[in-house]
Write an enzyme that holds these catalytic residues in place. Sequence first.
Site, short mmCIF file in Angstrom:
data_model
loop_
_atom_site.label_atom_id
_atom_site.label_comp_id
_atom_site.label_asym_id
_atom_site.label_seq_id
_atom_site.Cartn_x
_atom_site.Cartn_y
_atom_site.Cartn_z
NE ARG A 64 28.14 -36.24 33.52
CZ ARG A 64 28.42 -34.96 33.44
NH1 ARG A 64 28.37 -34.21 34.50
NH2 ARG A 64 28.73 -34.43 32.30
CG ASP A 96 19.75 -34.19 40.94
OD1 ASP A 96 19.59 -32.98 41.21
OD2 ASP A 96 20.86 -34.66 40.61
N GLY A 139 26.07 -25.63 39.00
CA GLY A 139 25.68 -25.46 37.59
C GLY A 139 24.60 -24.40 37.46
CB THR A 182 19.89 -28.54 39.79
OG1 THR A 182 20.44 -29.52 38.90
CG2 THR A 182 18.95 -29.27 40.74
CB ILE A 183 18.51 -28.41 34.19
CG1 ILE A 183 19.83 -29.12 34.00
CG2 ILE A 183 18.62 -26.93 33.89
CD1 ILE A 183 20.24 -29.23 32.54
CG ASP A 184 20.80 -32.82 36.41
OD1 ASP A 184 20.55 -32.76 35.19
OD2 ASP A 184 21.96 -32.82 36.87
N GLY A 240 22.30 -26.28 43.64
CA GLY A 240 21.95 -27.70 43.77
C GLY A 240 22.38 -28.26 45.12
CG ASP A 241 22.89 -32.49 45.61
OD1 ASP A 241 23.54 -31.91 44.72
OD2 ASP A 241 22.82 -33.73 45.71
CD GLU A 295 24.70 -35.96 31.07
OE1 GLU A 295 25.59 -35.67 30.26
OE2 GLU A 295 24.29 -35.16 31.94
NE ARG A 297 30.04 -27.82 39.94
CZ ARG A 297 29.38 -27.73 38.78
NH1 ARG A 297 29.96 -27.25 37.71
NH2 ARG A 297 28.12 -28.11 38.70
CG HIS A 349 26.42 -27.13 28.01
ND1 HIS A 349 27.23 -28.23 27.87
CD2 HIS A 349 26.55 -26.72 29.29
CE1 HIS A 349 27.83 -28.47 29.01
NE2 HIS A 349 27.43 -27.56 29.89
CD GLU A 406 8.26 -43.87 18.71
OE1 GLU A 406 9.21 -43.08 18.54
OE2 GLU A 406 7.07 -43.55 18.56
NE ARG A 465 17.83 -40.96 7.50
CZ ARG A 465 18.17 -39.80 6.98
NH1 ARG A 465 17.98 -38.69 7.67
NH2 ARG A 465 18.70 -39.73 5.79
P1 ATP Z 1 24.59 -28.85 40.15
O1 ATP Z 1 24.15 -30.18 40.69
O2 ATP Z 1 23.55 -28.16 39.35
O3 ATP Z 1 25.93 -28.87 39.49
P2 ATP Z 1 25.49 -28.20 42.82
O4 ATP Z 1 25.11 -27.11 43.76
O5 ATP Z 1 25.19 -29.59 43.28
O6 ATP Z 1 24.79 -27.87 41.43
P3 ATP Z 1 28.34 -28.60 43.20
O7 ATP Z 1 29.45 -28.35 42.23
O8 ATP Z 1 28.18 -29.95 43.73
O9 ATP Z 1 27.04 -28.06 42.46
O10 ATP Z 1 28.54 -27.62 44.46
C1 ATP Z 1 28.77 -26.23 44.31
C2 ATP Z 1 29.77 -25.73 45.33
O11 ATP Z 1 29.25 -25.97 46.64
C3 ATP Z 1 31.12 -26.42 45.31
O12 ATP Z 1 32.00 -25.88 44.35
C4 ATP Z 1 31.63 -26.17 46.72
O13 ATP Z 1 32.24 -24.89 46.82
C5 ATP Z 1 30.35 -26.19 47.55
N1 ATP Z 1 30.23 -27.52 48.19
C6 ATP Z 1 29.88 -28.70 47.61
N2 ATP Z 1 29.91 -29.72 48.49
C7 ATP Z 1 30.31 -29.18 49.67
C8 ATP Z 1 30.55 -29.71 50.99
N3 ATP Z 1 30.38 -31.00 51.28
N4 ATP Z 1 30.95 -28.85 51.96
C9 ATP Z 1 31.12 -27.54 51.69
N5 ATP Z 1 30.92 -26.97 50.48
C10 ATP Z 1 30.51 -27.77 49.48
#
Ligand code: ATP
Length: 330
Positions: free
Chosen positions: A172, A130, A12, A126-128, A103-104, A224, A73, A259, A188, A163
């Site tokens: 998420r 996490d 993302g 990542t905005i989350d 992100g992770d 969410e 992705r 978004h 609140e 209101r």
């Molecule tokens: P966000 O959490 O902000 O969406 P993210 O980096 O966690 O960001 P993902 O869609 O989980 O987003 O991962 C991005 C890309 O990283 C995936 O489309 C994939 O190509 C690659 N990827 C994710 N998991 C794996 C994995 N276990 N092994 C290899 N590549 C991976």
Amino acid sequence: MVKRIGVLTSGGDAPGMNAAIRAVVRMASHHGLEVYGIKYGYAGLVRNDMDKLSNRSVADIIHRGGTILRTARSAEFTREAGLLKAIEALSLNEIDGLIVIGGDGSFRGAMALSERGIKTVGVPATIDNDIPGTEYSIGFDTAVNNVVDAVNKIRDTATSHERVYVVEVMGREAGHIALSAGLAGGAESILIPEDESCSLSELCKRVVRGYQRGKAHSIIIVAEGFKPNGEDVESPGMYVGNYIREKTGFETRITILGHTQRGGTPTVMDRILASKFGAKAVELLLEGKHGVMVGIRGNRIVSVPFSEVFSGHQEIDRDMFELAEILSRP
Ligand code: ATP
């Protein structure tokens, strides 16, 4: 010795990714390294879609949200054949170090490359917010500020109408955005996935008590990923708003920010964080350190092994959650 590095943004998008790309390119250039910008994350790497970047090509981007490299992705990259194609593209272009901003999920990809001998460094974005191992990720501060801007506007109209306003925000799996925006926005109540004991009937009683004590309005922030009464629902904001309306009879308005939270110019904090992270990632490669993510802990920029990132969990700040609750009492 690293001479040419690649940089990509993946997963993302997050505001501040551009500031990180700029920092990578300019710090690399400062050390006499070349940089290739890989388009569309791993999808672009697999199909060898990359261009050389110069100090000039990253001019005028520090203030822009999104990512000039685009992001995607890629399912292909997660399979062996895709991974091999990615490694081939790096070798074809004589790239000997890779910086992955994402992100992770993106770091799992980076670790897969690292295990095949590619020198990779991750930059958390990542905005989350996490990602374990770092207190902040690029984009989080901007997202929270976007939510607080919206809450400020809602607050003006809420005071005039007495209101209940329910605002659904991103998160998420984790309630970090909801918690920070809720505390800073003076909400609140804050409903987050981590708070499994939250009861909606208690929430209604709280709303009623607030009005009895003269509160002009109620603003409730819902992540969410919140599960009302333990239930998985499509829009917890909608669910909670309708529930309060039915049980209390108060007029209720529901806003789902969606978004809008990801967009806009990155805040000062995100620009500075991205600049420090991008620069540190280049320095780590130069020092021969890889298979790590950069991070911030106690206001210090650190490096964290990928293995540590995947074994940890970015816990919600329970003290902050409690503080927000105390300070919101009428
Ligand atoms: P966000 O959490 O902000 O969406 P993210 O980096 O966690 O960001 P993902 O869609 O989980 O987003 O991962 C991005 C890309 O990283 C995936 O489309 C994939 O190509 C690659 N990827 C994710 N998991 C794996 C994995 N276990 N092994 C290899 N590549 C991976």
